[in-house]
Motif scaffolding. Structure first.
Motif, PDB file in Angstrom:
ATOM      1  N   SER A 132     -76.088  53.453 -17.113  1.00  0.00           N
ATOM      2  CA  SER A 132     -76.760  54.710 -16.760  1.00  0.00           C
ATOM      3  C   SER A 132     -76.308  55.843 -17.663  1.00  0.00           C
ATOM      4  CB  SER A 132     -76.450  55.085 -15.308  1.00  0.00           C
ATOM      5  OG  SER A 132     -77.185  54.268 -14.432  1.00  0.00           O
TER       6      SER A 132
ATOM      7  N   GLY B 189     -88.429  54.383  -9.236  1.00  0.00           N
ATOM      8  CA  GLY B 189     -87.438  54.578  -8.178  1.00  0.00           C
ATOM      9  C   GLY B 189     -87.685  53.678  -6.982  1.00  0.00           C
TER      10      GLY B 189
ATOM     11  N   HIS C  80     -70.622  53.598 -14.355  1.00  0.00           N
ATOM     12  CA  HIS C  80     -71.932  52.977 -14.605  1.00  0.00           C
ATOM     13  C   HIS C  80     -72.331  53.267 -16.057  1.00  0.00           C
ATOM     14  CE1 HIS C  80     -75.791  51.283 -14.040  1.00  0.00           C
ATOM     15  NE2 HIS C  80     -75.921  51.523 -12.745  1.00  0.00           N
TER      16      HIS C  80
ATOM     17  N   THR D 260     -83.954  56.382 -13.723  1.00  0.00           N
ATOM     18  CA  THR D 260     -83.177  55.142 -13.847  1.00  0.00           C
ATOM     19  C   THR D 260     -81.683  55.472 -13.866  1.00  0.00           C
ATOM     20  OG1 THR D 260     -84.980  54.178 -15.135  1.00  0.00           O
ATOM     21  CG2 THR D 260     -82.842  53.069 -15.268  1.00  0.00           C
TER      22      THR D 260
ATOM     23  N   GLN E 240     -79.279  56.386 -10.616  1.00  0.00           N
ATOM     24  CA  GLN E 240     -78.600  55.380  -9.767  1.00  0.00           C
ATOM     25  C   GLN E 240     -77.102  55.653  -9.764  1.00  0.00           C
ATOM     26  OE1 GLN E 240     -78.959  51.160 -10.029  1.00  0.00           O
ATOM     27  NE2 GLN E 240     -81.166  51.262 -10.415  1.00  0.00           N
TER      28      GLN E 240
END
Ligand SMILES: [Fe+2]
Length: 381
Positions: free
Chosen positions: A218, A153, A215, A258, A261
């Motif tokens: 992600s 992070g 996204h 991860t 985000q």
């Protein structure tokens, strides 16, 4: 398949059992010749910490440690750490531990060369650009739990000791230069911490997967992260020495952080103020909050969980997933209500106000208001 590899994203990661032995090499790669190992009070005297200090010393890097770090690190811990860092002439940090050690270690490296107070770098707009990026010291991160994912992070959570509000301090260069993920470091975790931290990773994946922001990268990571937790947390919980399960959970933790985000949501918007006011365990708190948050978001997330459930090995689409979550919690002896963890309703107004201010609100599929947050707290306490 051997669960061992080197990964180049989201940063350089050395993954595999026993790879803590590469700590000296990792420091060399990061350009650190006099590291300060930062960890929490509980870990300071444990074998895995002593062994890591032995490895550093054997590599000619000294064995300096700072461990005055509370479970919810504050600016007081940070100032004490900075003094040790500066007095010792250190040139980098080995952030070692669960969320507390990792987060405070990252903050010591970040603040080592800054001149403004740490609160000036809160994750608000472009405040991070106030920092002198060249003055940030290199960071090696070594997780010893499988949940927070703070090792990958770019932010740390710091609690203001006066207001008891948790703030997120962000800078892109707070991302560790090298991460060593060694699942052997997690075998000593007690059962309830294995469950609580593992369910934090699960909440990161579920909230990222639910967040409406665009996204797709992600989204994919969150889906596989959920599968790993579902398949391997029960094994890690049943037998702490199951290295395959420990390794898969360590991956799931890094994947959750991860993936988020893309955004978190109401679970974390609730959990941050509850943790700040009542000092509850973060991951366990998330787990208690999850069923009510799924209910709130149902209309917005039903379709995507209908699609995901099959991959996760769950029958019945969204409804199957919703039922699964309660059974999953029960199987780890997670309380059904926050009141079982000492949370009371007398601070309701504060909890609602703090949750509304929490940056996690932005990723929740249903817009959060004081009304629906109050209902969530009422359903959960
Ligand atoms: Fe979390």
């Amino acid at each position: 398949m051997e669960l061992r590899n080197n990964w180049s994203y989201p940063t350089a990661m050395r993954f595999g059992a026993g790879r803590i032995s590469e700590i000296g090499e990792a420091c060399a790669v990061a350009g650190i010749s006099k590291p300060l190992l930062v960890t929490d009070k509980g870990l300071a005297t444990m074998d895995i910490t002593t062994r890591t200090l032995d490895l550093l010393e054997a590599a000619g890097l000294g064995r300096a440690m700072f461990s005055e770090v509370d479970a919810n690190p504050t600016e007081i811990n940070l100032d004490a750490g900075l003094k040790v860092y500066r007095d010792g002439g250190h040139d980098g940090v080995v952030a070692f531990g669960g969320g507390s050690g990792l987060d405070l270690g990252k903050m010591v490296a970040f603040m080592a060369g800054q001149t403004r107070p740490v609160w000036d770098y809160e994750d608000v707009g472009d405040w991070w650009t106030r920092a002198d990026a060249d003055a940030i010291a290199p960071i090696i991160a070594v997780p010893t739990t499988a949940g927070t994912g703070s090792e990958v992070g770019r932010a740390s959570v710091l609690t203001n000791s006066e207001t008891h509000v948790k703030k997120i301090i962000f800078h892109p260069k707070v991302l560790p230069t090298v991460v060593i993920c060694d699942p052997e470091l997690t075998v000593g975790m007690p059962k309830h911490i294995t469950a609580g931290t593992g369910l934090d990773a699960f909440a990161h994946c579920v909230e990222a997967f639910s967040s409406p922001h665009y996204h797709p990268m992600s989204q994919g990571i969150a889906l596989e992260g959920m599968r790993l937790v579902i398949d391997y947390l029960p094994r890690a919980y049943a037998d702490g020495t199951d290295i395959e399960a420990r390794a898969q959970m360590m991956s799931a933790a890094a994947m959750g952080a991860t993936a988020f985000q893309k955004g978190l949501g109401a679970i974390h918007a609730m959990s941050h103020p509850i943790g700040a006011v009542f000092n509850t365990h973060h991951g366990t708190t998330n787990a208690v909050c999850m069923p009510a948050v799924l209910d709130l978001n149902e209309s917005m997330i039903r379709e995507r969980f209908d699609r995901a459930a099959g991959y996760l090995g769950i029958n019945g689409g969204y409804d199957g997933f919703r039922a699964f979550v309660q059974d999953f919690n029960d199987s780890f002896a997670i309380p059904r209500k926050l009141s079982e963890m000492g949370v009371t309703a007398d601070r309701m107004d504060d909890l609602v106000a703090m949750a509304l201010e929490d940056p996690s609100c932005g990723g929740n599929p249903v817009t959060l208001t004081s009304d629906n947050l109050r209902k969530l707290f009422e359903a959960t306490i």
